[in-house]
Design a protein around this motif. Structure first.
Motif, PDB file in Angstrom:
ATOM      1  N   LEU A  63      46.685  66.944  77.891  1.00 43.84           N
ATOM      2  CA  LEU A  63      45.606  67.762  78.441  1.00 43.84           C
ATOM      3  C   LEU A  63      44.766  66.967  79.433  1.00 43.84           C
ATOM      4  O   LEU A  63      44.277  67.514  80.422  1.00 43.84           O
ATOM      5  CB  LEU A  63      44.737  68.317  77.313  1.00 43.84           C
ATOM      6  CG  LEU A  63      45.417  69.399  76.477  1.00 43.84           C
ATOM      7  CD1 LEU A  63      44.549  69.798  75.287  1.00 43.84           C
ATOM      8  CD2 LEU A  63      45.730  70.624  77.325  1.00 43.84           C
ATOM      9  N   ALA A  64      44.588  65.677  79.183  1.00 42.00           N
ATOM     10  CA  ALA A  64      43.910  64.838  80.174  1.00 42.00           C
ATOM     11  C   ALA A  64      44.704  64.823  81.479  1.00 42.00           C
ATOM     12  O   ALA A  64      44.133  64.917  82.575  1.00 42.00           O
ATOM     13  CB  ALA A  64      43.739  63.423  79.632  1.00 42.00           C
ATOM     14  N   ARG A  65      46.039  64.730  81.366  1.00 44.81           N
ATOM     15  CA  ARG A  65      46.873  64.752  82.570  1.00 44.81           C
ATOM     16  C   ARG A  65      46.736  66.097  83.292  1.00 44.81           C
ATOM     17  O   ARG A  65      46.685  66.154  84.529  1.00 44.81           O
ATOM     18  CB  ARG A  65      48.339  64.533  82.198  1.00 44.81           C
ATOM     19  CG  ARG A  65      48.685  63.153  81.693  1.00 44.81           C
ATOM     20  CD  ARG A  65      48.509  62.063  82.699  1.00 44.81           C
ATOM     21  NE  ARG A  65      48.780  62.453  84.076  1.00 44.81           N
ATOM     22  CZ  ARG A  65      48.477  61.720  85.129  1.00 44.81           C
ATOM     23  NH1 ARG A  65      47.856  60.567  84.965  1.00 44.81           N
ATOM     24  NH2 ARG A  65      48.768  62.120  86.337  1.00 44.81           N
ATOM     25  N   ALA A  66      46.680  67.183  82.525  1.00 47.08           N
ATOM     26  CA  ALA A  66      46.524  68.505  83.146  1.00 47.08           C
ATOM     27  C   ALA A  66      45.214  68.593  83.909  1.00 47.08           C
ATOM     28  O   ALA A  66      45.150  69.173  85.005  1.00 47.08           O
ATOM     29  CB  ALA A  66      46.597  69.591  82.077  1.00 47.08           C
ATOM     30  N   GLN A  67      44.145  68.026  83.355  1.00 47.71           N
ATOM     31  CA  GLN A  67      42.860  68.051  84.042  1.00 47.71           C
ATOM     32  C   GLN A  67      42.918  67.255  85.341  1.00 47.71           C
ATOM     33  O   GLN A  67      42.371  67.680  86.365  1.00 47.71           O
ATOM     34  CB  GLN A  67      41.771  67.517  83.108  1.00 47.71           C
ATOM     35  CG  GLN A  67      41.472  68.485  81.963  1.00 47.71           C
ATOM     36  CD  GLN A  67      40.526  67.916  80.933  1.00 47.71           C
ATOM     37  OE1 GLN A  67      40.703  66.803  80.439  1.00 47.71           O
ATOM     38  NE2 GLN A  67      39.499  68.685  80.577  1.00 47.71           N
ATOM     39  N   LEU A  68      43.586  66.116  85.323  1.00 45.34           N
ATOM     40  CA  LEU A  68      43.729  65.312  86.535  1.00 45.34           C
ATOM     41  C   LEU A  68      44.602  66.031  87.569  1.00 45.34           C
ATOM     42  O   LEU A  68      44.298  66.018  88.761  1.00 45.34           O
ATOM     43  CB  LEU A  68      44.330  63.955  86.193  1.00 45.34           C
ATOM     44  CG  LEU A  68      43.451  63.031  85.346  1.00 45.34           C
ATOM     45  CD1 LEU A  68      44.256  61.841  84.854  1.00 45.34           C
ATOM     46  CD2 LEU A  68      42.234  62.571  86.120  1.00 45.34           C
ATOM     47  N   ASP A  69      45.654  66.662  87.097  1.00 40.57           N
ATOM     48  CA  ASP A  69      46.555  67.365  88.012  1.00 40.57           C
ATOM     49  C   ASP A  69      45.883  68.555  88.692  1.00 40.57           C
ATOM     50  O   ASP A  69      46.308  68.989  89.767  1.00 40.57           O
ATOM     51  CB  ASP A  69      47.800  67.854  87.262  1.00 40.57           C
ATOM     52  CG  ASP A  69      48.710  66.711  86.829  1.00 40.57           C
ATOM     53  OD1 ASP A  69      48.550  65.599  87.367  1.00 40.57           O
ATOM     54  OD2 ASP A  69      49.552  66.941  85.949  1.00 40.57           O
ATOM     55  N   GLY A  71      42.553  68.745  89.631  1.00 42.60           N
ATOM     56  CA  GLY A  71      41.345  68.485  90.388  1.00 42.60           C
ATOM     57  C   GLY A  71      40.347  67.498  89.843  1.00 42.60           C
ATOM     58  O   GLY A  71      39.383  67.166  90.535  1.00 42.60           O
ATOM     59  N   ALA A  72      40.529  67.007  88.616  1.00 43.27           N
ATOM     60  CA  ALA A  72      39.581  66.024  88.088  1.00 43.27           C
ATOM     61  C   ALA A  72      39.806  64.661  88.728  1.00 43.27           C
ATOM     62  O   ALA A  72      40.936  64.300  89.092  1.00 43.27           O
ATOM     63  CB  ALA A  72      39.702  65.917  86.574  1.00 43.27           C
ATOM     64  N   ASP A  73      38.723  63.884  88.871  1.00 40.63           N
ATOM     65  CA  ASP A  73      38.794  62.553  89.471  1.00 40.63           C
ATOM     66  C   ASP A  73      39.148  61.479  88.443  1.00 40.63           C
ATOM     67  O   ASP A  73      39.572  60.379  88.804  1.00 40.63           O
ATOM     68  CB  ASP A  73      37.446  62.177  90.096  1.00 40.63           C
ATOM     69  CG  ASP A  73      36.943  63.242  91.039  1.00 40.63           C
ATOM     70  OD1 ASP A  73      37.680  63.599  91.972  1.00 40.63           O
ATOM     71  OD2 ASP A  73      35.819  63.740  90.839  1.00 40.63           O
ATOM     72  N   GLY A  74      38.927  61.768  87.187  1.00 41.51           N
ATOM     73  CA  GLY A  74      39.160  60.850  86.085  1.00 41.51           C
ATOM     74  C   GLY A  74      38.743  61.580  84.826  1.00 41.51           C
ATOM     75  O   GLY A  74      38.523  62.791  84.851  1.00 41.51           O
ATOM     76  N   ALA A  88      47.579  54.328  78.036  1.00 40.66           N
ATOM     77  CA  ALA A  88      49.003  54.216  77.726  1.00 40.66           C
ATOM     78  C   ALA A  88      49.781  55.425  78.224  1.00 40.66           C
ATOM     79  O   ALA A  88      50.986  55.330  78.491  1.00 40.66           O
ATOM     80  CB  ALA A  88      49.201  54.049  76.221  1.00 40.66           C
ATOM     81  N   ALA A  89      49.085  56.561  78.353  1.00 41.40           N
ATOM     82  CA  ALA A  89      49.722  57.784  78.849  1.00 41.40           C
ATOM     83  C   ALA A  89      49.642  57.900  80.366  1.00 41.40           C
ATOM     84  O   ALA A  89      50.060  58.913  80.930  1.00 41.40           O
ATOM     85  CB  ALA A  89      49.068  59.002  78.202  1.00 41.40           C
ATOM     86  N   GLY A  90      49.085  56.885  81.021  1.00 41.02           N
ATOM     87  CA  GLY A  90      49.069  56.877  82.477  1.00 41.02           C
ATOM     88  C   GLY A  90      47.779  57.313  83.127  1.00 41.02           C
ATOM     89  O   GLY A  90      47.715  57.426  84.361  1.00 41.02           O
ATOM     90  N   VAL A  91      46.713  57.558  82.350  1.00 36.45           N
ATOM     91  CA  VAL A  91      45.421  57.913  82.941  1.00 36.45           C
ATOM     92  C   VAL A  91      44.811  56.647  83.522  1.00 36.45           C
ATOM     93  O   VAL A  91      44.654  55.639  82.819  1.00 36.45           O
ATOM     94  CB  VAL A  91      44.485  58.548  81.896  1.00 36.45           C
ATOM     95  CG1 VAL A  91      43.120  58.844  82.509  1.00 36.45           C
ATOM     96  CG2 VAL A  91      45.111  59.835  81.343  1.00 36.45           C
ATOM     97  N   SER A  92      44.435  56.679  84.796  1.00 35.71           N
ATOM     98  CA  SER A  92      44.072  55.436  85.492  1.00 35.71           C
ATOM     99  C   SER A  92      42.582  55.281  85.780  1.00 35.71           C
ATOM    100  O   SER A  92      42.160  54.210  86.213  1.00 35.71           O
ATOM    101  CB  SER A  92      44.831  55.345  86.813  1.00 35.71           C
ATOM    102  OG  SER A  92      44.509  56.440  87.652  1.00 35.71           O
ATOM    103  N   ARG A  93      41.770  56.336  85.547  1.00 38.04           N
ATOM    104  CA  ARG A  93      40.332  56.249  85.830  1.00 38.04           C
ATOM    105  C   ARG A  93      39.564  56.843  84.657  1.00 38.04           C
ATOM    106  O   ARG A  93      39.701  58.037  84.368  1.00 38.04           O
ATOM    107  CB  ARG A  93      39.978  56.982  87.127  1.00 38.04           C
ATOM    108  CG  ARG A  93      40.583  56.357  88.363  1.00 38.04           C
ATOM    109  CD  ARG A  93      40.213  57.130  89.634  1.00 38.04           C
ATOM    110  NE  ARG A  93      40.649  58.514  89.570  1.00 38.04           N
ATOM    111  CZ  ARG A  93      41.895  58.912  89.808  1.00 38.04           C
ATOM    112  NH1 ARG A  93      42.835  58.040  90.100  1.00 38.04           N
ATOM    113  NH2 ARG A  93      42.212  60.202  89.748  1.00 38.04           N
ATOM    114  N   MET A  94      38.742  56.013  84.013  1.00 33.62           N
ATOM    115  CA  MET A  94      38.036  56.461  82.820  1.00 33.62           C
ATOM    116  C   MET A  94      36.629  55.896  82.732  1.00 33.62           C
ATOM    117  O   MET A  94      36.370  54.775  83.181  1.00 33.62           O
ATOM    118  CB  MET A  94      38.824  56.071  81.562  1.00 33.62           C
ATOM    119  CG  MET A  94      40.005  56.981  81.286  1.00 33.62           C
ATOM    120  SD  MET A  94      40.903  56.493  79.810  1.00 33.62           S
ATOM    121  CE  MET A  94      41.836  55.106  80.447  1.00 33.62           C
TER     122      MET A  94
END
Length: 386
Positions: A63-69, A71-74, A88-94
Protein backbone atom coordinates in the motif's frame (compact mmCIF):
# COMPACT_ATOMS: atom_id res chain seq x y z
CA UNK A 1 -32.12 5.89 15.09
CA UNK A 2 -34.70 4.81 12.52
CA UNK A 3 -34.51 2.55 9.50
CA UNK A 4 -34.30 5.63 7.26
CA UNK A 5 -30.85 6.41 5.87
CA UNK A 6 -29.33 9.41 7.65
CA UNK A 7 -27.98 12.24 5.44
CA UNK A 8 -24.43 11.54 6.66
CA UNK A 9 -24.69 7.89 5.61
CA UNK A 10 -25.37 7.23 1.93
CA UNK A 11 -27.22 4.13 0.76
CA UNK A 12 -24.19 2.38 -0.75
CA UNK A 13 -24.32 -1.34 -0.15
CA UNK A 14 -21.74 -3.93 0.88
CA UNK A 15 -18.81 -4.85 -1.34
CA UNK A 16 -19.41 -7.75 -3.69
CA UNK A 17 -17.18 -10.57 -2.40
CA UNK A 18 -16.88 -14.30 -2.78
CA UNK A 19 -18.98 -16.41 -0.43
CA UNK A 20 -16.03 -18.62 0.54
CA UNK A 21 -13.95 -15.94 2.29
CA UNK A 22 -13.31 -16.79 5.91
CA UNK A 23 -14.40 -14.34 8.59
CA UNK A 24 -13.46 -12.09 10.18
CA UNK A 25 -11.65 -10.64 7.19
CA UNK A 26 -10.30 -7.16 6.48
CA UNK A 27 -11.43 -6.24 2.96
CA UNK A 28 -9.92 -3.49 0.82
CA UNK A 29 -11.64 -2.39 -2.39
CA UNK A 30 -8.84 -1.35 -4.75
CA UNK A 31 -11.04 0.77 -7.02
CA UNK A 32 -12.21 2.90 -4.07
CA UNK A 33 -8.66 3.08 -2.69
CA UNK A 34 -7.23 4.30 -5.99
CA UNK A 35 -9.89 7.00 -6.35
CA UNK A 36 -9.10 8.22 -2.84
CA UNK A 37 -5.36 8.27 -3.55
CA UNK A 38 -5.87 10.17 -6.79
CA UNK A 39 -8.18 12.72 -5.16
CA UNK A 40 -5.68 13.70 -2.46
CA UNK A 41 -2.69 13.62 -4.81
CA UNK A 42 -4.63 15.89 -7.17
CA UNK A 43 -5.27 18.41 -4.40
CA UNK A 44 -1.61 18.44 -3.45
CA UNK A 45 -0.58 18.90 -7.07
CA UNK A 46 -3.09 21.77 -7.42
CA UNK A 47 -1.54 23.66 -4.51
CA UNK A 48 2.05 22.47 -5.14
CA UNK A 49 2.24 20.87 -1.70
CA UNK A 50 4.15 17.68 -1.00
CA UNK A 51 2.25 14.53 0.00
CA UNK A 52 3.95 12.15 2.43
CA UNK A 53 1.15 9.86 3.69
CA UNK A 54 1.19 8.24 7.09
CA UNK A 55 1.96 4.58 6.33
CA UNK A 56 1.48 3.76 10.01
CA UNK A 57 -2.23 3.78 9.17
CA UNK A 58 -1.95 0.57 7.16
CA UNK A 59 1.55 -0.89 7.80
CA UNK A 60 1.44 -2.71 4.44
CA UNK A 61 4.43 -2.27 2.08
CA UNK A 62 2.30 -2.84 -1.03
CA UNK A 63 0.00 0.00 0.00
CA UNK A 64 2.93 2.34 0.59
CA UNK A 65 4.09 1.51 -2.95
CA UNK A 66 0.59 2.23 -4.27
CA UNK A 67 0.63 5.64 -2.60
CA UNK A 68 4.00 6.45 -4.17
CA UNK A 69 2.86 5.21 -7.57
CA UNK A 70 -0.17 7.51 -7.42
CA UNK A 71 1.51 10.79 -6.54
CA UNK A 72 3.01 10.68 -3.04
CA UNK A 73 6.53 12.08 -2.58
CA UNK A 74 7.40 9.64 0.22
CA UNK A 75 5.75 8.21 3.33
CA UNK A 76 5.81 8.96 7.03
CA UNK A 77 5.87 6.39 9.83
CA UNK A 78 5.79 6.23 13.61
CA UNK A 79 8.63 3.83 14.36
CA UNK A 80 11.99 2.87 12.92
CA UNK A 81 10.80 -0.72 12.61
CA UNK A 82 8.10 0.38 10.19
CA UNK A 83 10.64 2.37 8.19
CA UNK A 84 13.00 -0.61 8.05
CA UNK A 85 10.30 -2.90 6.65
CA UNK A 86 9.31 -0.31 4.04
CA UNK A 87 12.93 0.32 3.04
CA UNK A 88 13.34 -3.41 2.46
CA UNK A 89 10.32 -3.19 0.15
CA UNK A 90 11.96 -0.44 -1.89
CA UNK A 91 10.48 2.72 -0.35
CA UNK A 92 13.24 5.31 -0.71
CA UNK A 93 11.93 8.46 1.05
CA UNK A 94 10.61 8.39 4.61
CA UNK A 95 9.94 10.58 7.62
CA UNK A 96 9.84 9.14 11.13
CA UNK A 97 7.45 11.77 12.42
CA UNK A 98 7.89 11.10 16.14
CA UNK A 99 10.79 11.73 18.54
CA UNK A 100 13.66 9.24 18.26
CA UNK A 101 15.89 9.14 21.34
CA UNK A 102 18.89 7.02 22.26
CA UNK A 103 22.09 5.58 20.84
CA UNK A 104 20.36 2.32 19.90
CA UNK A 105 17.82 4.19 17.75
CA UNK A 106 20.57 6.39 16.31
CA UNK A 107 22.60 3.40 15.16
CA UNK A 108 19.54 1.88 13.48
CA UNK A 109 18.72 5.23 11.90
CA UNK A 110 22.28 5.46 10.55
CA UNK A 111 21.98 2.05 8.91
CA UNK A 112 18.57 3.00 7.51
CA UNK A 113 19.89 6.32 6.15
CA UNK A 114 22.34 4.32 4.04
CA UNK A 115 19.36 2.68 2.28
CA UNK A 116 16.90 5.57 1.90
CA UNK A 117 16.41 9.31 2.18
CA UNK A 118 15.57 9.60 5.88
CA UNK A 119 14.15 12.48 7.92
CA UNK A 120 13.28 12.21 11.61
CA UNK A 121 11.40 14.31 14.12
CA UNK A 122 12.76 15.79 17.34
CA UNK A 123 11.30 18.06 20.00
CA UNK A 124 14.35 18.58 22.20
CA UNK A 125 18.04 19.18 21.88
CA UNK A 126 18.65 16.35 24.32
CA UNK A 127 16.87 13.87 22.08
CA UNK A 128 18.44 15.17 18.87
CA UNK A 129 21.90 15.04 20.46
CA UNK A 130 21.69 11.26 20.94
CA UNK A 131 21.11 10.97 17.18
CA UNK A 132 23.61 13.58 16.09
CA UNK A 133 26.51 12.06 18.00
CA UNK A 134 26.22 8.78 16.10
CA UNK A 135 25.82 10.47 12.71
CA UNK A 136 28.67 12.90 13.35
CA UNK A 137 30.98 10.02 14.29
CA UNK A 138 30.13 8.42 10.94
CA UNK A 139 30.71 11.67 9.05
CA UNK A 140 27.02 11.95 8.14
CA UNK A 141 24.22 14.49 8.60
CA UNK A 142 20.69 13.48 9.64
CA UNK A 143 17.81 15.68 8.47
CA UNK A 144 15.61 16.68 11.40
CA UNK A 145 12.21 18.36 11.62
CA UNK A 146 11.30 20.17 14.80
CA UNK A 147 8.05 18.77 16.19
CA UNK A 148 5.65 21.50 17.32
CA UNK A 149 2.62 20.90 19.55
CA UNK A 150 -0.28 22.56 17.73
CA UNK A 151 -2.86 21.65 20.37
CA UNK A 152 -3.03 17.85 20.50
CA UNK A 153 -1.02 17.86 23.74
CA UNK A 154 0.98 14.72 22.92
CA UNK A 155 4.56 15.78 22.24
CA UNK A 156 6.30 18.70 20.57
CA UNK A 157 7.46 22.12 21.66
CA UNK A 158 5.20 25.04 22.35
CA UNK A 159 5.11 27.27 19.24
CA UNK A 160 6.45 30.24 21.22
CA UNK A 161 9.52 28.18 22.18
CA UNK A 162 10.11 26.88 18.66
CA UNK A 163 12.83 29.35 17.66
CA UNK A 164 14.89 28.74 20.79
CA UNK A 165 14.68 24.94 20.54
CA UNK A 166 15.34 25.10 16.81
CA UNK A 167 18.62 26.92 17.44
CA UNK A 168 19.58 24.42 20.16
CA UNK A 169 19.07 21.57 17.68
CA UNK A 170 20.68 23.34 14.72
CA UNK A 171 23.91 23.87 16.65
CA UNK A 172 24.35 20.14 17.30
CA UNK A 173 26.89 18.19 15.23
CA UNK A 174 25.53 15.44 13.00
CA UNK A 175 22.06 16.93 12.42
CA UNK A 176 20.60 19.36 9.92
CA UNK A 177 17.37 21.14 10.86
CA UNK A 178 15.22 21.36 7.71
CA UNK A 179 11.75 22.32 8.93
CA UNK A 180 8.88 21.92 11.36
CA UNK A 181 6.09 19.38 11.62
CA UNK A 182 2.96 18.81 13.66
CA UNK A 183 0.00 16.50 14.08
CA UNK A 184 -3.08 18.69 14.33
CA UNK A 185 -5.17 16.13 16.20
CA UNK A 186 -6.94 18.89 18.10
CA UNK A 187 -9.09 19.56 15.02
CA UNK A 188 -11.10 16.43 15.89
CA UNK A 189 -12.58 18.43 18.78
CA UNK A 190 -14.42 20.66 16.28
CA UNK A 191 -18.15 20.95 16.95
CA UNK A 192 -19.24 21.48 13.33
CA UNK A 193 -17.91 21.86 9.80
CA UNK A 194 -17.20 25.58 10.14
CA UNK A 195 -15.28 24.98 13.36
CA UNK A 196 -13.30 22.17 11.70
CA UNK A 197 -12.24 24.48 8.88
CA UNK A 198 -11.39 27.30 11.28
CA UNK A 199 -9.29 25.01 13.47
CA UNK A 200 -7.38 23.67 10.48
CA UNK A 201 -6.60 27.17 9.25
CA UNK A 202 -5.56 28.25 12.74
CA UNK A 203 -3.10 25.36 13.05
CA UNK A 204 -1.66 26.06 9.61
CA UNK A 205 -1.27 29.73 10.51
CA UNK A 206 0.43 28.89 13.81
CA UNK A 207 2.88 26.55 12.09
CA UNK A 208 3.75 29.10 9.42
CA UNK A 209 4.21 31.72 12.12
CA UNK A 210 6.50 29.42 14.12
CA UNK A 211 8.56 28.74 10.99
CA UNK A 212 8.84 32.44 10.26
CA UNK A 213 10.05 33.07 13.82
CA UNK A 214 12.75 30.44 13.30
CA UNK A 215 13.75 31.98 9.97
CA UNK A 216 13.84 35.43 11.54
CA UNK A 217 16.25 34.02 14.12
CA UNK A 218 18.65 33.22 11.29
CA UNK A 219 17.90 29.61 10.34
CA UNK A 220 16.82 28.33 6.93
CA UNK A 221 13.75 26.08 6.81
CA UNK A 222 12.28 24.44 3.74
CA UNK A 223 9.52 22.25 5.22
CA UNK A 224 6.29 23.07 7.05
CA UNK A 225 4.54 19.71 7.45
CA UNK A 226 1.05 19.04 8.85
CA UNK A 227 -0.71 15.73 9.39
CA UNK A 228 -4.38 14.91 9.89
CA UNK A 229 -6.89 13.52 7.42
CA UNK A 230 -9.54 15.44 9.34
CA UNK A 231 -8.14 18.79 8.15
CA UNK A 232 -5.98 17.82 5.15
CA UNK A 233 -8.33 19.33 2.57
CA UNK A 234 -8.22 22.65 4.43
CA UNK A 235 -4.54 22.99 5.32
CA UNK A 236 -3.29 21.93 1.88
CA UNK A 237 -4.58 25.25 0.53
CA UNK A 238 -3.10 27.43 3.29
CA UNK A 239 -0.21 29.71 2.24
CA UNK A 240 3.15 28.56 3.56
CA UNK A 241 2.29 24.90 4.12
CA UNK A 242 4.71 22.78 2.08
CA UNK A 243 3.72 19.20 2.97
CA UNK A 244 0.85 17.16 4.41
CA UNK A 245 0.98 13.67 5.95
CA UNK A 246 -2.60 12.33 6.15
CA UNK A 247 -3.23 8.64 6.71
CA UNK A 248 -6.91 7.70 6.92
CA UNK A 249 -7.79 9.60 3.72
CA UNK A 250 -6.71 6.61 1.61
CA UNK A 251 -9.30 4.31 3.15
CA UNK A 252 -11.70 6.48 5.18
CA UNK A 253 -13.68 5.27 8.18
CA UNK A 254 -16.61 6.22 10.39
CA UNK A 255 -14.64 9.12 11.85
CA UNK A 256 -14.07 10.59 8.40
CA UNK A 257 -17.76 10.14 7.51
CA UNK A 258 -18.75 11.93 10.71
CA UNK A 259 -16.40 14.80 9.85
CA UNK A 260 -17.97 15.20 6.42
CA UNK A 261 -14.80 14.08 4.61
CA UNK A 262 -16.18 10.75 3.36
CA UNK A 263 -19.27 8.70 2.63
CA UNK A 264 -19.95 4.99 2.79
CA UNK A 265 -19.17 4.87 -0.94
CA UNK A 266 -15.67 6.35 -0.41
CA UNK A 267 -14.75 3.98 2.44
CA UNK A 268 -12.35 1.48 0.91
CA UNK A 269 -12.13 -0.82 3.95
CA UNK A 270 -14.75 -3.12 5.46
CA UNK A 271 -14.49 -5.87 8.05
CA UNK A 272 -16.36 -8.93 6.80
CA UNK A 273 -18.03 -10.86 9.64
CA UNK A 274 -20.58 -13.64 10.10
CA UNK A 275 -23.72 -13.65 12.25
CA UNK A 276 -23.02 -16.61 14.55
CA UNK A 277 -25.93 -16.27 16.96
CA UNK A 278 -29.38 -14.64 16.89
CA UNK A 279 -31.08 -15.64 20.15
CA UNK A 280 -33.72 -12.89 20.09
CA UNK A 281 -35.20 -10.73 17.31
CA UNK A 282 -33.56 -7.56 18.68
CA UNK A 283 -30.04 -8.88 19.26
CA UNK A 284 -27.42 -10.97 17.50
CA UNK A 285 -23.73 -11.84 17.71
CA UNK A 286 -20.99 -11.64 15.05
CA UNK A 287 -17.53 -13.24 14.95
CA UNK A 288 -15.62 -9.95 14.86
CA UNK A 289 -14.61 -8.07 18.01
CA UNK A 290 -12.18 -5.32 18.87
CA UNK A 291 -9.27 -7.53 17.75
CA UNK A 292 -10.64 -7.16 14.19
CA UNK A 293 -12.48 -3.84 14.31
CA UNK A 294 -10.16 -1.98 16.63
CA UNK A 295 -11.34 0.79 18.87
CA UNK A 296 -10.92 4.51 19.13
CA UNK A 297 -13.00 7.55 19.88
CA UNK A 298 -15.05 9.36 17.29
CA UNK A 299 -14.62 13.09 16.61
CA UNK A 300 -16.64 15.46 18.75
CA UNK A 301 -19.01 16.42 15.93
CA UNK A 302 -20.12 12.82 15.28
CA UNK A 303 -23.89 12.39 15.61
CA UNK A 304 -24.16 9.74 18.34
CA UNK A 305 -27.67 8.81 17.22
CA UNK A 306 -26.14 7.64 13.93
CA UNK A 307 -22.62 6.63 14.99
CA UNK A 308 -23.37 5.43 18.49
CA UNK A 309 -22.06 1.91 18.05
CA UNK A 310 -18.58 0.63 17.36
CA UNK A 311 -18.26 0.62 13.60
CA UNK A 312 -20.98 1.13 11.02
CA UNK A 313 -22.95 -1.87 9.72
CA UNK A 314 -23.28 -1.36 5.96
CA UNK A 315 -26.72 -1.81 4.45
CA UNK A 316 -28.33 -2.66 7.81
CA UNK A 317 -29.99 0.56 9.01
CA UNK A 318 -31.47 0.14 12.46
CA UNK A 319 -28.81 -2.31 13.63
CA UNK A 320 -25.85 -1.15 15.72
CA UNK A 321 -22.83 -2.86 17.22
CA UNK A 322 -23.62 -2.37 20.89
CA UNK A 323 -20.58 -3.99 22.49
CA UNK A 324 -17.33 -5.73 21.60
CA UNK A 325 -15.10 -8.24 23.30
CA UNK A 326 -11.83 -9.39 21.76
CA UNK A 327 -13.33 -11.86 19.28
CA UNK A 328 -17.09 -11.17 19.13
CA UNK A 329 -19.50 -8.29 18.71
CA UNK A 330 -23.07 -7.92 19.93
CA UNK A 331 -25.60 -6.31 17.62
CA UNK A 332 -28.75 -4.61 18.86
CA UNK A 333 -31.76 -3.31 17.03
CA UNK A 334 -32.23 0.43 17.68
CA UNK A 335 -34.47 1.26 14.72
CA UNK A 336 -38.14 2.13 14.66
CA UNK A 337 -40.59 -0.74 14.43
CA UNK A 338 -39.83 -4.45 14.52
CA UNK A 339 -36.26 -5.56 13.75
CA UNK A 340 -35.32 -6.41 10.19
CA UNK A 341 -34.39 -10.05 9.91
CA UNK A 342 -30.88 -11.40 10.27
CA UNK A 343 -29.97 -15.03 9.63
CA UNK A 344 -27.41 -17.14 11.41
CA UNK A 345 -24.62 -17.55 8.86
CA UNK A 346 -25.38 -14.23 7.16
CA UNK A 347 -22.32 -12.16 6.19
CA UNK A 348 -22.23 -8.52 7.28
CA UNK A 349 -19.73 -5.75 6.50
CA UNK A 350 -18.60 -3.13 9.00
CA UNK A 351 -16.79 0.15 8.39
CA UNK A 352 -14.45 0.60 11.38
CA UNK A 353 -14.53 3.74 13.49
CA UNK A 354 -10.77 4.14 13.20
CA UNK A 355 -9.25 2.41 10.19
CA UNK A 356 -5.70 2.32 11.51
CA UNK A 357 -6.85 0.22 14.46
CA UNK A 358 -8.50 -2.28 12.12
CA UNK A 359 -5.24 -2.66 10.20
CA UNK A 360 -3.29 -2.96 13.45
CA UNK A 361 -5.48 -5.86 14.57
CA UNK A 362 -5.26 -7.78 11.30
CA UNK A 363 -2.46 -10.04 10.15
CA UNK A 364 -3.47 -9.59 6.53
CA UNK A 365 -5.74 -7.62 4.22
CA UNK A 366 -7.74 -9.05 1.34
CA UNK A 367 -7.58 -6.72 -1.67
CA UNK A 368 -10.62 -7.07 -3.95
CA UNK A 369 -11.62 -5.57 -7.25
CA UNK A 370 -14.99 -6.11 -8.90
CA UNK A 371 -15.90 -8.76 -6.34
CA UNK A 372 -12.79 -10.88 -7.01
CA UNK A 373 -9.79 -11.28 -4.75
CA UNK A 374 -6.78 -9.70 -6.43
CA UNK A 375 -4.20 -10.02 -3.65
CA UNK A 376 -3.78 -10.93 0.01
CA UNK A 377 -1.16 -8.78 1.74
CA UNK A 378 0.44 -9.25 5.14
CA UNK A 379 0.58 -6.37 7.58
CA UNK A 380 3.74 -5.66 9.54
CA UNK A 381 4.29 -7.85 12.57
CA UNK A 382 4.64 -6.64 16.17
CA UNK A 383 8.42 -6.24 15.75
CA UNK A 384 7.85 -3.23 13.49
CA UNK A 385 6.58 -1.28 16.51
CA UNK A 386 10.10 -0.88 17.89
Amino acid sequence: MTTDVHPQVDASGPFAVRADLETPNLLLDLDVLERNLDEMAGRCHQYQVGLRPDARTHRVPQLARAQLDRGADGVSVAKLGEAEVLAAAGVSRMTVAYPLVGTDKAQRALRLAQRCELTVGADSAAGARTLGEVFAAAGRLLDVLLIVDSGAGRYGVDPVQAARVAWDIAELPGVRLTGVLTYEGSVRDAVDQADLTARGRAVAGAMVEAAEAIRSAGLTLSTISLAASASARTVVAEPGVTEIRPGAYAFNDVGQIALGNATVATCAVRVLATVVSHPEPHRACIDAGWASLGSGGLPAMADRSVFGGTGLLVGLPGWQIEQLCAEFGWLRWVGAGPPTALDVGQRVQIIPDHVSMAFAGSAEVTAVRGGEVESVWSTMGPGASR
